[in-house]
Design a protein around this motif. Structure first.
Motif, PDB file in Angstrom:
ATOM      1  N   VAL A 365      26.059 -11.880 -27.135  1.00  0.00           N
ATOM      2  CA  VAL A 365      24.856 -11.665 -26.337  1.00  0.00           C
ATOM      3  C   VAL A 365      24.961 -10.360 -25.546  1.00  0.00           C
ATOM      4  N   TYR A 366      26.161 -10.070 -25.045  1.00  0.00           N
ATOM      5  CA  TYR A 366      26.369  -8.809 -24.324  1.00  0.00           C
ATOM      6  C   TYR A 366      26.159  -7.606 -25.247  1.00  0.00           C
ATOM      7  N   LEU A 367      26.720  -7.679 -26.451  1.00  0.00           N
ATOM      8  CA  LEU A 367      26.555  -6.574 -27.401  1.00  0.00           C
ATOM      9  C   LEU A 367      25.079  -6.363 -27.736  1.00  0.00           C
ATOM     10  N   ALA A 368      24.369  -7.471 -27.982  1.00  0.00           N
ATOM     11  CA  ALA A 368      22.952  -7.377 -28.332  1.00  0.00           C
ATOM     12  C   ALA A 368      22.147  -6.741 -27.197  1.00  0.00           C
ATOM     13  N   ALA A 369      22.405  -7.173 -25.958  1.00  0.00           N
ATOM     14  CA  ALA A 369      21.667  -6.634 -24.811  1.00  0.00           C
ATOM     15  C   ALA A 369      21.944  -5.149 -24.621  1.00  0.00           C
ATOM     16  N   CYS A 370      23.211  -4.746 -24.777  1.00  0.00           N
ATOM     17  CA  CYS A 370      23.578  -3.337 -24.581  1.00  0.00           C
ATOM     18  C   CYS A 370      23.042  -2.450 -25.699  1.00  0.00           C
ATOM     19  N   GLY A 371      22.668  -3.049 -26.839  1.00  0.00           N
ATOM     20  CA  GLY A 371      22.033  -2.279 -27.889  1.00  0.00           C
ATOM     21  C   GLY A 371      20.530  -2.231 -27.752  1.00  0.00           C
ATOM     22  N   ILE A 372      19.924  -3.355 -27.374  1.00  0.00           N
ATOM     23  CA  ILE A 372      18.460  -3.444 -27.341  1.00  0.00           C
ATOM     24  C   ILE A 372      17.856  -2.700 -26.152  1.00  0.00           C
ATOM     25  N   TYR A 373      18.346  -2.967 -24.957  1.00  0.00           N
ATOM     26  CA  TYR A 373      17.662  -2.462 -23.767  1.00  0.00           C
ATOM     27  C   TYR A 373      17.667  -0.935 -23.636  1.00  0.00           C
ATOM     28  N   PRO A 374      18.747  -0.226 -23.967  1.00  0.00           N
ATOM     29  CA  PRO A 374      18.668   1.243 -23.902  1.00  0.00           C
ATOM     30  C   PRO A 374      17.696   1.832 -24.927  1.00  0.00           C
ATOM     31  N   LEU A 375      17.401   1.080 -25.992  1.00  0.00           N
ATOM     32  CA  LEU A 375      16.519   1.599 -27.031  1.00  0.00           C
ATOM     33  C   LEU A 375      15.114   1.866 -26.527  1.00  0.00           C
ATOM     34  N   ILE A 376      14.583   0.956 -25.711  1.00  0.00           N
ATOM     35  CA  ILE A 376      13.171   1.041 -25.326  1.00  0.00           C
ATOM     36  C   ILE A 376      12.838   2.355 -24.604  1.00  0.00           C
ATOM     37  N   PRO A 377      13.484   2.689 -23.475  1.00  0.00           N
ATOM     38  CA  PRO A 377      13.146   3.949 -22.818  1.00  0.00           C
ATOM     39  C   PRO A 377      13.528   5.161 -23.646  1.00  0.00           C
ATOM     40  N   ASN A 378      14.610   5.055 -24.421  1.00  0.00           N
ATOM     41  CA  ASN A 378      15.039   6.185 -25.232  1.00  0.00           C
ATOM     42  C   ASN A 378      14.005   6.510 -26.303  1.00  0.00           C
ATOM     43  N   ILE A 379      13.468   5.478 -26.952  1.00  0.00           N
ATOM     44  CA  ILE A 379      12.462   5.690 -27.992  1.00  0.00           C
ATOM     45  C   ILE A 379      11.167   6.213 -27.402  1.00  0.00           C
ATOM     46  N   ILE A 380      10.744   5.637 -26.281  1.00  0.00           N
ATOM     47  CA  ILE A 380       9.501   6.095 -25.647  1.00  0.00           C
ATOM     48  C   ILE A 380       9.614   7.564 -25.245  1.00  0.00           C
ATOM     49  N   ALA A 381      10.747   7.945 -24.663  1.00  0.00           N
ATOM     50  CA  ALA A 381      10.953   9.346 -24.281  1.00  0.00           C
ATOM     51  C   ALA A 381      10.979  10.244 -25.514  1.00  0.00           C
ATOM     52  N   TRP A 382      11.624   9.786 -26.571  1.00  0.00           N
ATOM     53  CA  TRP A 382      11.726  10.576 -27.804  1.00  0.00           C
ATOM     54  C   TRP A 382      10.347  10.803 -28.421  1.00  0.00           C
ATOM     55  N   VAL A 383       9.573   9.745 -28.529  1.00  0.00           N
ATOM     56  CA  VAL A 383       8.221   9.876 -29.078  1.00  0.00           C
ATOM     57  C   VAL A 383       7.361  10.763 -28.175  1.00  0.00           C
ATOM     58  N   SER A 384       7.429  10.521 -26.867  1.00  0.00           N
ATOM     59  CA  SER A 384       6.626  11.287 -25.917  1.00  0.00           C
ATOM     60  C   SER A 384       6.960  12.773 -25.969  1.00  0.00           C
ATOM     61  N   ASN A 385       8.237  13.097 -26.094  1.00  0.00           N
ATOM     62  CA  ASN A 385       8.667  14.496 -26.126  1.00  0.00           C
ATOM     63  C   ASN A 385       8.155  15.247 -27.338  1.00  0.00           C
ATOM     64  N   ASN A 386       7.761  14.528 -28.371  1.00  0.00           N
ATOM     65  CA  ASN A 386       7.329  15.171 -29.606  1.00  0.00           C
ATOM     66  C   ASN A 386       5.823  15.161 -29.798  1.00  0.00           C
ATOM     67  N   PHE A 387       5.095  14.906 -28.719  1.00  0.00           N
ATOM     68  CA  PHE A 387       3.643  15.041 -28.707  1.00  0.00           C
ATOM     69  C   PHE A 387       3.251  15.932 -27.536  1.00  0.00           C
ATOM     70  N   GLU A 388       2.412  16.912 -27.782  1.00  0.00           N
ATOM     71  CA  GLU A 388       1.922  17.756 -26.701  1.00  0.00           C
ATOM     72  C   GLU A 388       0.415  17.572 -26.572  1.00  0.00           C
ATOM     73  N   GLY A 389      -0.036  17.491 -25.332  1.00  0.00           N
ATOM     74  CA  GLY A 389      -1.435  17.232 -25.031  1.00  0.00           C
ATOM     75  C   GLY A 389      -1.554  15.871 -24.371  1.00  0.00           C
ATOM     76  N   THR A 390      -2.174  15.844 -23.194  1.00  0.00           N
ATOM     77  CA  THR A 390      -2.246  14.612 -22.425  1.00  0.00           C
ATOM     78  C   THR A 390      -2.873  13.473 -23.210  1.00  0.00           C
ATOM     79  N   TYR A 391      -4.012  13.739 -23.841  1.00  0.00           N
ATOM     80  CA  TYR A 391      -4.724  12.671 -24.534  1.00  0.00           C
ATOM     81  C   TYR A 391      -4.039  12.304 -25.838  1.00  0.00           C
ATOM     82  N   LYS A 392      -3.556  13.290 -26.572  1.00  0.00           N
ATOM     83  CA  LYS A 392      -2.866  12.996 -27.820  1.00  0.00           C
ATOM     84  C   LYS A 392      -1.609  12.172 -27.541  1.00  0.00           C
ATOM     85  N   ARG A 393      -0.856  12.557 -26.517  1.00  0.00           N
ATOM     86  CA  ARG A 393       0.363  11.823 -26.177  1.00  0.00           C
ATOM     87  C   ARG A 393       0.034  10.402 -25.718  1.00  0.00           C
TER      88      ARG A 393
END
Length: 502
Positions: A365-393
């Motif tokens: 359970v510890y391994l699963a949590a340490c893999g899952i939870y960092p993914l969410i903000p990391n993915i959102i930041a990664w996707v956000s960084n690769n879109f330019e324009g307030t509305y498009k992003r």
């Protein structure tokens, strides 16, 4: 302080010298500051003596604590039903396991469908008004959930808050809310019978009241955009907007709403790959957060001990989330961090399926949590960084997050009571999602790297009138513009000088 746009031309010839191209990159552009100064401001208002580090600390202090707390409370409410289940909620409401799973599923439908319009409203109505209002209404409906007496009441109370609440903030606070939720549920369980209400009802009521108070306070504490932030002086606003634009966020100074920006987000391949990428993390997240107390309960621990044993799991996950976020910001490579986190989560769930001992399952359970939870903000930041324009992003993130959220309905149905204590079906479905996310992360990395290489070779260069329009080899399909600024404003992240984040 003001400077004209300058473009450095780099001529690349082949080994035979038969072809040349002009490369225009953002590193070689000094944007005219008149494009970034808010309306009604003059050049005389800009201070040359702004301490950048001090200003960034000021912004962090004004924004991060409250927004993180706001998300903590929001996520606490979303996962409280998993804690409440351990205190005879199903028996008191006379509902079956199937009806309980239906309530979890119905939660995600409006939550996902309203993600895109919510992001558009966020821009049009301002964060302070929109976020505070939906937080307040969410709290009201959360409190009402503690007053229900049957399946119909529970399903109505579960569905209604999501009709007005689509919110994503600093995700490390979600792990704190998980730890706090376990402690809070254990403490509130002592109120069983007070006022004729069972322990599970008091969990909903007290956490809902807390959300109402936080929502009301948010009208004061939540800030809007850089050009209207109340805690910044006029020179500081100009400095912040300029800094954002230097980071590639050229729309930071303001952007007119146009349907073409929304349409571009919908046909961009990054949006569709991002949807699978985020789903690979969000599906496991909801399966984990909603059923962690039950999983621990089924491997040998009673209700209150099971809730308490979730606390160290979330604490470690929170530490990992902050660590991954810091390292990704410091060294880059969010895609590689995503692949690593998916691998760790896969390992945890594989052990959960194969394990036959409580100790090994609890370790997994510890391994699963340490893999899952960092993914969410990391993915959102990664996707956000690769879109330019307030509305498009905003629209792209709405599609990505909304699609990920609706898949929470699948994982919430995967953990059936009859599959306890090993939950092979639920863990297997989660592993499937992790595999999809792992593949999507590799696909995203491959195509972003390839596109950056094409731009470096000049294959995406626009025709800029009076600058490079006499150069051979330029593809007219890349666009023809009067200036570099016009190309930037029109094309956003499709501009030849925009470098995608790996």
């Amino acid at each position: 302080m003001m400077s004209k746009t300058s473009v450095e031309e780099k001529v690349r010839g082949s080994s035979t010298g038969s072809s040349t191209a002009v490369s225009i990159t953002k590193e070689r552009i000094d944007i005219d500051e008149s494009a970034i100064v808010p309306k009604g401001t003059s050049d005389d208002n800009v201070s040359h003596d702004i301490d950048e580090k001090k200003l960034l600390r000021k912004i962090d202090f004004a924004l991060i604590p409250w927004l993180s707390f706001l998300y903590l409370v929001a996520f606490l409410d979303r996962t409280s039903i998993g804690n409440a289940k351990l205190y005879n909620m199903e028996a008191d409401l006379h509902i079956s396991d199937t009806q309980y799973l239906i309530c979890l599923s119905i939660f995600f439908i409006p939550y996902a469908l309203l993600d895109v319009p919510s992001n558009i409203f966020l821009k049009r109505l301002r964060p302070r008004i929109w976020l505070s209002t939906i937080m307040l209404l969410w709290g009201v409906m959360m409190t009402v959930q503690g007053l229900v007496h049957n399946f119909g009441g529970l399903i109505t109370g579960t569905n209604a808050p999501n009709s007005v609440y689509v919110l994503l903030f600093f995700f490390s606070a979600a792990t704190v809310s998980g730890a706090f939720g376990g402690l809070l549920a254990a403490a509130i369980s002592n109120m069983d019978g007070i006022g004729g209400k069972p322990a599970w009802a008091w969990i909903f009521i007290l956490e809902g009241i807390a959300s109402v108070l936080v929502g009301a306070a948010s009208f004061y504490f939540v800030q809007d955009f850089p050009d209207t932030a109340r805690f910044l002086t006029e020179p500081e606003r100009i400095f912040v907007i300029s800094r954002l634009q230097n980071d590639g966020q050229f729309s930071a100074g303001g952007e007119e709403a146009k349907w073409k920006f929304i349409w571009r987000s919908m046909i961009d391949w990054k949006t569709w790959v991002g949807m699978i990428l985020y789903t690979g993390a969000n599906g496991p997240l909801y399966g984990f957060s909603l059923f962690l107390p039950s999983i621990i309960n089924q491997i040998g621990f009673k209700a209150t001990p099971a809730n308490l044993l979730t606390v160290p799991v979330y604490v470690l996950a929170g530490i990992c989330t902050c660590t991954v976020g810091f390292l990704a910001d410091r060294f880059g490579g969010r895609g590689y961090f995503a692949i690593g986190c998916y691998s760790l989560a896969f390992t945890g769930y594989l052990i959960l399926i194969l394990s036959k001992t409580a100790a090994l399952s609890y370790f997994a359970v510890y391994l699963a949590a340490c893999g899952i939870y960092p993914l969410i903000p990391n993915i959102i930041a990664w996707v956000s960084n690769n879109f330019e324009g307030t509305y498009k992003r905003s629209v792209a993130l709405g599609w990505v997050i909304g699609f990920g959220n609706i898949n929470g309905a699948a994982t919430s149905n995967a953990y059936r009571a009859r599959d306890a204590p090993r939950y092979v079906l639920g863990h297997g479905i989660v592993i499937m999602y992790i595999g999809l996310g792992f593949i999507a992360a590799n696909v995203m990395l491959f195509f972003l790297r390839r596109e950056n290489a094409r731009r470096a070779r000049g294959e995406r260069d626009e025709i800029i009138i009076g600058v490079n329009d006499d150069k051979p080899g330029l593809d007219p399909r890349n666009g023809r513009y009067e200036s570099v600024e016009e190309a930037i404003r029109d094309k956003g992240d499709e501009w030849s000088g925009y470098k995608y984040t790996l």
